[in-house]
Scaffold this active site. Structure first.
Site, PDB file in Angstrom:
ATOM      1  N   CYS A  48      54.704  61.597 -14.392  1.00 44.20           N
ATOM      2  CA  CYS A  48      54.472  60.916 -13.506  1.00 44.20           C
ATOM      3  C   CYS A  48      54.198  61.573 -12.189  1.00 44.20           C
ATOM      4  O   CYS A  48      54.614  62.628 -11.796  1.00 44.20           O
ATOM      5  CB  CYS A  48      56.022  60.321 -13.205  1.00 44.20           C
ATOM      6  SG  CYS A  48      56.344  59.244 -11.845  1.00 44.20           S
ATOM      7  N   ASP A  55      55.534  60.840 -19.221  1.00 44.34           N
ATOM      8  CA  ASP A  55      55.159  59.418 -19.704  1.00 44.34           C
ATOM      9  C   ASP A  55      54.541  59.459 -21.158  1.00 44.34           C
ATOM     10  O   ASP A  55      53.677  60.383 -21.238  1.00 44.34           O
ATOM     11  CB  ASP A  55      54.341  58.798 -18.724  1.00 44.34           C
ATOM     12  CG  ASP A  55      55.039  58.360 -17.199  1.00 44.34           C
ATOM     13  OD1 ASP A  55      56.177  57.981 -17.359  1.00 44.34           O
ATOM     14  OD2 ASP A  55      54.478  58.799 -16.247  1.00 44.34           O
TER      15      ASP A  55
END
Length: 150
Positions: A48, A55
């Site tokens: 992120c 992620d």
């Protein structure tokens, strides 16, 4: 094309960012035939750009090659480069699709980014170059919509 630069069959360091490696291409031995090639990437990771938290996504890349094929080891290394790269889901998915389009100049390409939920919201990102050629079998990407525990 000089095949001596290819990473195939040679030791390669894992890049720390996508632009630290080069996507390689090889000639398509069946450039006179329309067919679909699929890469499934079930363990794609990035960061992120705001929080630095990881992620995770399952990517599905489909393309109808023209003169070139992507060399799969170079694709793997390129995708590894996103592990420490901060970008939103949409940025990663579309960047990968555009990089492959620019490298390969395929008849058609699409990428589906099926991102695992963070904060309770899964995000799926889809990008393609246009309509697939007539007569090419384009299977469903096979990824169900996120259902949680239901």
């Amino acid at each position: 094309m000089d095949p001596t630069h290819l990473k195939l069959g040679k030791p390669a360091e894992i890049p720390d960012r996508p632009d630290a490696t080069v996507l390689d291409r090889v000639p398509n031995p069946h450039a006179d035939t329309l067919y679909l090639t699929r890469f499934a990437v079930p363990e794609f990771t990035s960061l992120c750009p705001v929080t630095g938290q990881p992620d995770f996504a399952h990517l599905v890349i489909d393309y109808v090659p023209a003169e070139w094929l992507v060399e799969s080891k170079s694709l793997k290394l390129y995708l590894f480069g996103f592990r420490n790269h901060g970008a939103f889901h949409e940025g990663c998915t579309v960047e990968i699709g555009k990089a492959l389009r620019d490298l390969l100049q395929p008849h058609w390409l699409r990428i589906g980014g099926y991102w695992y939920p963070r904060g309770g919201i899964p995000i799926d990102v889809f990008w393609q170059t246009g309509e697939p050629p007539t007569g090419v079998w384009v299977p469903d990407q096979g990824m169900p919509g996120y259902r949680g525990r239901g």
